[in-house]
Write a protein that holds these residues in place. Structure first.
Motif, PDB file in Angstrom:
ATOM      1  N   PHE A 172     -35.495  -7.299  56.426  1.00 44.35           N
ATOM      2  CA  PHE A 172     -36.423  -6.589  57.290  1.00 44.35           C
ATOM      3  C   PHE A 172     -37.563  -5.799  56.648  1.00 44.35           C
ATOM      4  O   PHE A 172     -38.672  -5.814  56.848  1.00 44.35           O
ATOM      5  N   LYS A 173     -37.216  -5.246  55.357  1.00 41.87           N
ATOM      6  CA  LYS A 173     -38.254  -4.332  54.495  1.00 41.87           C
ATOM      7  C   LYS A 173     -39.209  -5.291  53.792  1.00 41.87           C
ATOM      8  O   LYS A 173     -40.196  -4.991  53.823  1.00 41.87           O
ATOM      9  N   ALA A 174     -38.565  -6.567  53.702  1.00 41.33           N
ATOM     10  CA  ALA A 174     -39.410  -7.424  53.075  1.00 41.33           C
ATOM     11  C   ALA A 174     -40.541  -7.986  54.001  1.00 41.33           C
ATOM     12  O   ALA A 174     -41.788  -7.960  53.684  1.00 41.33           O
ATOM     13  N   LEU A 175     -40.126  -8.298  55.202  1.00 35.92           N
ATOM     14  CA  LEU A 175     -41.043  -8.526  56.090  1.00 35.92           C
ATOM     15  C   LEU A 175     -42.103  -7.396  56.641  1.00 35.92           C
ATOM     16  O   LEU A 175     -43.311  -7.314  56.562  1.00 35.92           O
ATOM     17  N   ALA A 176     -41.566  -6.118  56.617  1.00 36.10           N
ATOM     18  CA  ALA A 176     -42.336  -5.075  56.726  1.00 36.10           C
ATOM     19  C   ALA A 176     -43.503  -4.957  55.646  1.00 36.10           C
ATOM     20  O   ALA A 176     -44.815  -4.677  56.224  1.00 36.10           O
ATOM     21  N   ARG A 177     -43.166  -5.004  54.484  1.00 40.67           N
ATOM     22  CA  ARG A 177     -44.103  -4.873  53.340  1.00 40.67           C
ATOM     23  C   ARG A 177     -45.155  -5.987  53.416  1.00 40.67           C
ATOM     24  O   ARG A 177     -46.445  -5.918  53.230  1.00 40.67           O
ATOM     25  N   ALA A 178     -44.729  -7.240  53.834  1.00 39.10           N
ATOM     26  CA  ALA A 178     -45.588  -7.980  53.882  1.00 39.10           C
ATOM     27  C   ALA A 178     -46.515  -7.971  55.125  1.00 39.10           C
ATOM     28  O   ALA A 178     -47.909  -8.405  54.920  1.00 39.10           O
ATOM     29  N   LEU A 179     -46.018  -7.742  56.250  1.00 40.05           N
ATOM     30  CA  LEU A 179     -46.880  -7.298  57.410  1.00 40.05           C
ATOM     31  C   LEU A 179     -47.848  -6.393  57.134  1.00 40.05           C
ATOM     32  O   LEU A 179     -49.195  -6.268  57.553  1.00 40.05           O
ATOM     33  N   ARG A 180     -47.409  -5.400  56.189  1.00 36.66           N
ATOM     34  CA  ARG A 180     -48.298  -4.314  55.897  1.00 36.66           C
ATOM     35  C   ARG A 180     -49.702  -4.786  55.323  1.00 36.66           C
ATOM     36  O   ARG A 180     -50.870  -4.256  55.603  1.00 36.66           O
ATOM     37  N   GLY A 181     -49.339  -5.795  54.224  1.00 36.15           N
ATOM     38  CA  GLY A 181     -50.609  -6.314  53.506  1.00 36.15           C
ATOM     39  C   GLY A 181     -51.429  -7.282  54.502  1.00 36.15           C
ATOM     40  O   GLY A 181     -52.517  -7.222  54.296  1.00 36.15           O
ATOM     41  N   ALA A 182     -50.772  -8.067  55.389  1.00 40.81           N
ATOM     42  CA  ALA A 182     -51.538  -8.997  55.882  1.00 40.81           C
ATOM     43  C   ALA A 182     -52.237  -8.528  57.155  1.00 40.81           C
ATOM     44  O   ALA A 182     -53.323  -9.138  57.327  1.00 40.81           O
ATOM     45  N   VAL A 183     -51.813  -7.412  57.940  1.00 44.52           N
ATOM     46  CA  VAL A 183     -52.674  -6.939  58.919  1.00 44.52           C
ATOM     47  C   VAL A 183     -53.686  -6.017  58.536  1.00 44.52           C
ATOM     48  O   VAL A 183     -54.517  -5.400  59.399  1.00 44.52           O
ATOM     49  N   GLU A 184     -53.605  -5.342  57.307  1.00 42.40           N
ATOM     50  CA  GLU A 184     -54.507  -4.428  56.762  1.00 42.40           C
ATOM     51  C   GLU A 184     -55.869  -4.981  56.883  1.00 42.40           C
ATOM     52  O   GLU A 184     -56.105  -6.098  56.708  1.00 42.40           O
TER      53      GLU A 184
END
Length: 199
Positions: A172-184
């Motif tokens: 879940f945390k890996a998804l979170a950090r990847a989403l943070r970068g992708a939607v930025e």
């Protein structure tokens, strides 16, 4: 640009109210009625920097599955709605996150094409009961539901892990950090980051 969404979904199995802000600070208010899922969705909001509010109830006396799935569906739909035409986003991102012995990598493409590949979970993880209500199999189901309803491509790989709690939390945390970068929003991108002109 307002990159927020609020969605309410009611079925005979669950009632979900969810709102999010892609440009938040990771502030969360989570009540899924499934304790371990509260923990995971709180981590997802915190580490993605997506402000996230969830209020959900459902037939958890039967099984947590319906409520967990429906929240993932609504989160994916809200993510898609908040992204709009995806103008100015970074689009691609990846993150590798450890939690003690567990190590997970998530790679995200905000592509408009739903796809999910989840690999590496140890044999038997799907049967593990975490926190008394949440089975290991639900992790993959959540990831697939988010990817499908958000219209994103997600590759999630578990490199190592023994404890089911650690495995799920690293994922879940890996998804979170990847989403943070992708939607930025990327200051160097003025339009839609695709050679087609649409995502």
């Amino acid at each position: 640009m307002d990159r927020t969404a609020s969605i309410t979904r009611a079925t005979s199995e669950s009632q979900v109210e969810l709102s999010l802000n892609l440009d938040g600070t990771g502030k969360t208010q989570i009540d899924t009625s499934v304790p371990f899922y509260n923990h995971m969705m709180t981590a997802l909001g915190k580490h993605s920097l997506i402000d996230l509010t969830i209020k959900a109830t459902g037939d958890t006396d039967i099984d947590a599955h319906h409520t967990v799935e429906d929240i993932a569906i609504v989160f994916g739909e809200a993510l898609k709605q908040a992204l709009g035409d995806k103008r100015g986003i970074r689009r691609f991102a990846d993150a590798t996150v450890p939690l003690d012995e567990a190590l997970a990598t998530a790679v995200v493409d905000i592509s408009g094409r739903p796809y999910a590949v989840c690999t590496g979970e140890p044999e038997g993880f799907e049967y593990a009961m975490i926190g008394g209500h949440f089975t290991g199999s639900l992790v993959r189901h959540v990831m697939e539901s988010i990817a499908f309803h958000a219209g994103i491509c997600l590759h999630l790989t578990l490199h190592s892990g023994r404890d089911p709690h650690h495995i799920a939390e690293a994922e879940f945390k890996a998804l979170a950090r990847a989403l943070r970068g992708a939607v930025e929003l990327d200051p160097r991108v003025s339009g839609i980051p695709s050679t087609k002109g649409a995502l």
